[in-house]
Every structure is written in C-alpha cells, then in structure tokens.
Design a protein around this motif. Structure first.
Motif, mmCIF file in Angstrom:
data_model
loop_
_atom_site.group_PDB
_atom_site.id
_atom_site.type_symbol
_atom_site.label_atom_id
_atom_site.label_comp_id
_atom_site.label_asym_id
_atom_site.label_seq_id
_atom_site.Cartn_x
_atom_site.Cartn_y
_atom_site.Cartn_z
ATOM 1 N N ASN A 141 -19.088 -19.484 -30.462
ATOM 2 C CA ASN A 141 -20.029 -18.553 -29.830
ATOM 3 C C ASN A 141 -20.402 -18.997 -28.419
ATOM 4 O OD1 ASN A 141 -20.005 -17.095 -32.205
ATOM 5 N ND2 ASN A 141 -21.905 -17.982 -32.986
ATOM 6 N N GLN A 142 -20.468 -20.301 -28.201
ATOM 7 C CA GLN A 142 -20.734 -20.826 -26.861
ATOM 8 C C GLN A 142 -19.613 -20.435 -25.904
ATOM 9 O OE1 GLN A 142 -21.034 -25.094 -26.696
ATOM 10 N NE2 GLN A 142 -21.187 -25.165 -24.468
ATOM 11 N N VAL A 143 -18.380 -20.605 -26.346
ATOM 12 C CA VAL A 143 -17.223 -20.257 -25.508
ATOM 13 C C VAL A 143 -17.237 -18.764 -25.184
ATOM 14 C CG1 VAL A 143 -14.693 -20.112 -25.454
ATOM 15 C CG2 VAL A 143 -15.817 -22.188 -26.305
ATOM 16 N N ARG A 144 -17.499 -17.947 -26.184
ATOM 17 C CA ARG A 144 -17.512 -16.485 -25.979
ATOM 18 C C ARG A 144 -18.673 -16.052 -25.089
ATOM 19 N NH1 ARG A 144 -18.285 -12.982 -30.249
ATOM 20 N NH2 ARG A 144 -19.670 -14.447 -31.312
ATOM 21 N N GLY A 165 -17.496 -7.891 -31.877
ATOM 22 C CA GLY A 165 -16.355 -8.498 -32.550
ATOM 23 C C GLY A 165 -16.520 -10.014 -32.634
ATOM 24 N N GLU A 166 -15.978 -10.620 -33.691
ATOM 25 C CA GLU A 166 -16.201 -12.058 -33.877
ATOM 26 C C GLU A 166 -15.504 -12.900 -32.816
ATOM 27 O OE1 GLU A 166 -12.866 -13.582 -37.074
ATOM 28 O OE2 GLU A 166 -14.768 -12.856 -37.869
ATOM 29 N N ASN A 167 -14.515 -12.336 -32.116
ATOM 30 C CA ASN A 167 -13.845 -13.063 -31.035
ATOM 31 C C ASN A 167 -14.120 -12.438 -29.659
ATOM 32 O OD1 ASN A 167 -12.544 -14.983 -32.768
ATOM 33 N ND2 ASN A 167 -11.090 -13.383 -33.356
ATOM 34 N N GLU A 168 -15.034 -11.480 -29.605
ATOM 35 C CA GLU A 168 -15.334 -10.774 -28.356
ATOM 36 C C GLU A 168 -16.155 -11.662 -27.419
ATOM 37 O OE1 GLU A 168 -16.527 -6.215 -27.195
ATOM 38 O OE2 GLU A 168 -17.469 -7.101 -28.964
ATOM 39 N N THR A 169 -15.771 -11.704 -26.156
ATOM 40 C CA THR A 169 -16.528 -12.477 -25.168
ATOM 41 C C THR A 169 -17.670 -11.632 -24.606
ATOM 42 O OG1 THR A 169 -15.213 -11.759 -23.269
ATOM 43 C CG2 THR A 169 -14.425 -13.702 -24.486
ATOM 44 N N ALA A 170 -18.602 -12.303 -23.934
ATOM 45 C CA ALA A 170 -19.705 -11.591 -23.290
ATOM 46 C C ALA A 170 -19.186 -10.583 -22.265
ATOM 47 C CB ALA A 170 -20.656 -12.582 -22.628
ATOM 48 N N GLY A 171 -18.159 -10.970 -21.522
ATOM 49 C CA GLY A 171 -17.596 -10.067 -20.522
ATOM 50 C C GLY A 171 -16.976 -8.833 -21.146
ATOM 51 N N GLN A 177 -25.149 -11.701 -22.982
ATOM 52 C CA GLN A 177 -24.598 -13.055 -23.133
ATOM 53 C C GLN A 177 -25.294 -13.802 -24.277
ATOM 54 O OE1 GLN A 177 -25.698 -11.697 -20.156
ATOM 55 N NE2 GLN A 177 -24.709 -12.694 -18.408
ATOM 56 N N TRP A 178 -26.623 -13.687 -24.337
ATOM 57 C CA TRP A 178 -27.363 -14.379 -25.386
ATOM 58 C C TRP A 178 -27.101 -13.778 -26.759
ATOM 59 C CZ3 TRP A 178 -29.388 -19.017 -25.449
ATOM 60 C CH2 TRP A 178 -29.670 -19.640 -24.230
ATOM 61 N N ALA A 179 -26.837 -12.492 -26.811
ATOM 62 C CA ALA A 179 -26.475 -11.880 -28.096
ATOM 63 C C ALA A 179 -25.214 -12.529 -28.652
ATOM 64 C CB ALA A 179 -26.275 -10.373 -27.922
ATOM 65 N N VAL A 180 -24.258 -12.815 -27.771
ATOM 66 C CA VAL A 180 -23.012 -13.477 -28.196
ATOM 67 C C VAL A 180 -23.266 -14.957 -28.482
ATOM 68 C CG1 VAL A 180 -20.643 -14.052 -27.518
ATOM 69 C CG2 VAL A 180 -21.593 -11.806 -26.948
ATOM 70 N N LEU A 181 -23.999 -15.622 -27.598
ATOM 71 C CA LEU A 181 -24.311 -17.043 -27.806
ATOM 72 C C LEU A 181 -24.999 -17.279 -29.148
ATOM 73 C CD1 LEU A 181 -25.610 -17.943 -24.231
ATOM 74 C CD2 LEU A 181 -23.678 -19.047 -25.359
ATOM 75 N N ASP A 182 -25.843 -16.343 -29.541
ATOM 76 C CA ASP A 182 -26.588 -16.477 -30.792
ATOM 77 C C ASP A 182 -25.801 -15.991 -32.007
ATOM 78 O OD1 ASP A 182 -28.712 -17.611 -29.471
ATOM 79 O OD2 ASP A 182 -29.884 -15.762 -29.345
ATOM 80 N N GLY A 183 -24.574 -15.528 -31.781
ATOM 81 C CA GLY A 183 -23.721 -15.142 -32.902
ATOM 82 C C GLY A 183 -24.074 -13.812 -33.544
ATOM 83 N N LEU A 184 -24.752 -12.929 -32.808
ATOM 84 C CA LEU A 184 -25.096 -11.624 -33.371
ATOM 85 C C LEU A 184 -23.832 -10.804 -33.664
ATOM 86 C CD1 LEU A 184 -27.975 -12.399 -32.541
ATOM 87 C CD2 LEU A 184 -28.262 -10.091 -31.626
ATOM 88 N N THR A 185 -23.940 -9.938 -34.644
ATOM 89 C CA THR A 185 -22.812 -9.066 -34.987
ATOM 90 C C THR A 185 -23.035 -7.641 -34.488
ATOM 91 O OG1 THR A 185 -23.799 -8.607 -37.150
ATOM 92 C CG2 THR A 185 -22.190 -10.406 -37.028
ATOM 93 N N GLU A 186 -24.207 -7.392 -33.871
ATOM 94 C CA GLU A 186 -24.501 -6.067 -33.342
ATOM 95 C C GLU A 186 -25.289 -6.187 -32.051
ATOM 96 O OE1 GLU A 186 -25.825 -2.047 -35.485
ATOM 97 O OE2 GLU A 186 -27.541 -3.394 -35.213
ATOM 98 N N SER A 187 -24.992 -5.303 -31.108
ATOM 99 C CA SER A 187 -25.748 -5.230 -29.859
ATOM 100 C C SER A 187 -25.916 -3.753 -29.522
ATOM 101 C CB SER A 187 -25.033 -5.987 -28.738
ATOM 102 O OG SER A 187 -25.804 -5.963 -27.545
ATOM 103 N N GLY A 188 -26.226 -3.473 -28.286
ATOM 104 C CA GLY A 188 -26.387 -2.088 -27.877
ATOM 105 C C GLY A 188 -27.115 -1.975 -26.563
ATOM 106 N N VAL A 189 -27.557 -0.772 -26.271
ATOM 107 C CA VAL A 189 -28.288 -0.494 -25.031
ATOM 108 C C VAL A 189 -29.544 0.295 -25.368
ATOM 109 C CG1 VAL A 189 -26.322 -0.587 -23.447
ATOM 110 C CG2 VAL A 189 -26.812 1.534 -24.667
#
Length: 303
Positions: free
Chosen positions: A223-226, A156-162, A121-133
């Motif tokens: 980013n907050q919404v996502r 993705g730029e419109n991808e939600t945390a879910g 969730q924080w990766a999206v809130l912070d506007g990151l363009t990459e995540s992972g495990v």
C-alpha cells in the motif's frame, strides 16, 4: 446560469472540459499564477488555464483575494455559482458570498473522511477498498461544508494513487456536471452536514515517507508503494544502492524482514514482517524505470 470555474491541476482541467462539453455557460476561470518549471525554469501555465485559453474564456490568476479590486473583478462577472476543483487557495468569506447559489467544490474523497490536500493518496496508503468524490458547499473551514452528493468507486488491490486519480477525475467531472445541472433546474440545493465524529485528515505527502520499513506487513508495504506513486515514490536500499520502487505485488514467502527470497521471472521477492512482496518494477539512482528481472539480469545480485 453563469458559472465561474476555479481550479489548477489536471483533475480540474478534466472537470472544466466536461462542463464546457455539456454546454454550461462558463464566464470566467480562476487558476494559480504561472509557475517556473523544468531545467530552464520557464513560466508554465496550469492545465486549467490552457483549457480556458483554447476556448477564449477570460482567465484570472490572482495570488490571493486580499485586495478589494480582486473581489470586485469576480463580482463583475456576475456568477450565479462558483465551481471549485483543486484550486489551491482557501477562499475568504467575501468571495464565498459573491455567487447567490454559493461556491461548490468537488473533493477527491468520501467526506468527512480525508479532508485535506492528499485525499486519494491516503485512501490507498491506508489500504481502503473504496473511494470516491464529494460535491459540497465551500465554507471558510477546509473541506468542512455541507455535502450535496457523492459518487463512489472501488479501489483495485494493485491500483496506484495516480491511477485512482485518473478515474476520480472522470468521476468528479461527471458529478460536477450532474450537480450544476440540478442547480440549473432546481435552484439552491439542500446539503447534509458532515458527521464531525467521522472526520479524518489527509496531509501533504513528503519524501520522509518514502523509505520502506520491511518490518511492516506485506500489505502495508504494498500500500505504501501504491499510495506514493507517482510522487514521491517509495524507496529501498539494496546492497548499498538506493532504488525507487514503482510496482509491487503481495506474494507468499517468509524470512527475516528485508531478506531477499529470490529473483523470479516476474520480480524480486523480499520478506516483510508478515508475508512478502515481489518488486516488479524499480529504478536505480540516475537510471530509468525498468522491470526488475531486466535490471537484475544486467546487474546480478551479490551472493
């Protein structure tokens, strides 16, 4: 190789299904106790428990590992390794010491960034363009163990945390299966210490984070919404009513922060501190989620 699996929510269930499908010997499953849920407050089993019961794997649901007999029950399973995914409990050292190959964890971020309970969730809130495990060894300190392996994915730029979580679950399941396979053939795997200078934390989300501050930039609002979707969901007040904001797009436009710039065929445009967003999906109090144009067709905006 005898595996004990520990996990609770859907991401953990996805991982358990994967290692079972890949033929690993799972000799026991630990998950959170059944919790009351819904209007009737009936006790509901976790997604992990449901998977385990379907294939007749013994399920253990201790509240904690303080009692010696709880640790003895784990020892009696004679695990070579424990695989932990979103279990919801910090394991004491006496548990970490049980399996000879150690306890490994799949964490939904690229450690050492975003240790804690809400990493994706924080990766999206912070506007990151990459995540992972990250596959890592468990230690007593939260998410601080040596890193065994990682798997990366763009956001993705419109991808939600879910939506991101759904993909991370599959990515994590594949990484767990790959990592267990390496343990099976190579024995104890080397780990790399986390860079302490790069550590950041991802605390739990709460509803105080929901109200949108229109003085922020359009990308910050988006980013907050996502990042707050599907829970706790961003909110806004419009003409005295509170709405949940489910979906937005960054768009062109200027005006005072919070000013309505217009209703289009695709959504409601609102000015931000810099730029504008178009709200494409929202939900009025007591109502259901609707496309913004459909809602405002039945509830016209006041002039």
């Amino acid at each position: 190789m005898r595996v004990v699996f520990m996990g609770t929510p859907d991401i953990a269930a996805t991982c358990l299904k994967k290692i079972l499908a890949d033929g690993f010997e799972v000799v026991g499953v630990y998950t959170q106790p059944d919790r009351p849920k819904g209007r009737g407050m009936k006790l509901v089993a976790s997604p992990v428990k449901e998977v385990a019961l379907r294939v007749n794997i013994p399920v253990f649901q201790p509240e904690n590992f303080r009692e010696e007999e709880t640790v003895e029950a784990l020892r009696a399973l004679k695990p070579d390794i424990c695989a932990v995914v979103a279990y919801g409990r910090i394991l004491p050292q006496k548990v970490l010491d049980v399996p000879p190959l150690g306890c490994i964890n799949i964490h939904a971020s690229l450690l050492p960034k975003y240790r804690g309970s809400a990493p994706y969730q924080w990766a999206v809130l912070d506007g990151l363009t990459e995540s992972g495990v990250t596959a890592m060894y468990l230690t007593r300190e939260m998410d601080a163990g040596d890193i065994i392996d990682v798997a990366k994915t763009p956001i993705g730029e419109n991808e939600t945390a879910g939506e991101l979580l759904d993909r991370l679950a599959v990515l994590g399941a594949n990484l767990l299966s790959k990592t267990l396979g390496r343990f099976q053939t190579e024995g104890k795997l080397p780990g790399t210490a986390q860079d302490a200078s790069q550590v950041s934390y991802a605390p739990m989300l709460d509803k105080t984070m929901c109200p949108i501050d229109w003085s922020k930039t359009a990308w910050q609002v988006h980013n907050q919404v996502r990042g707050l979707h599907p829970w706790p969901v961003a909110t806004m007040v419009l003409q005295g009513k509170t709405f949940k904001v489910h979906d937005t797009r960054v768009t062109e436009g200027t005006g005072k922060p919070g000013e309505i710039l217009g209703l289009t065929k695709t959504g409601l445009r609102i000015a931000c501190g810099e730029g504008a967003v178009e709200i494409t999906s929202l939900q009025a109090e007591g109502g259901k989620r609707m496309a913004a144009p459909d809602y405002f067709r039945g509830h016209p905006l006041e002039a």
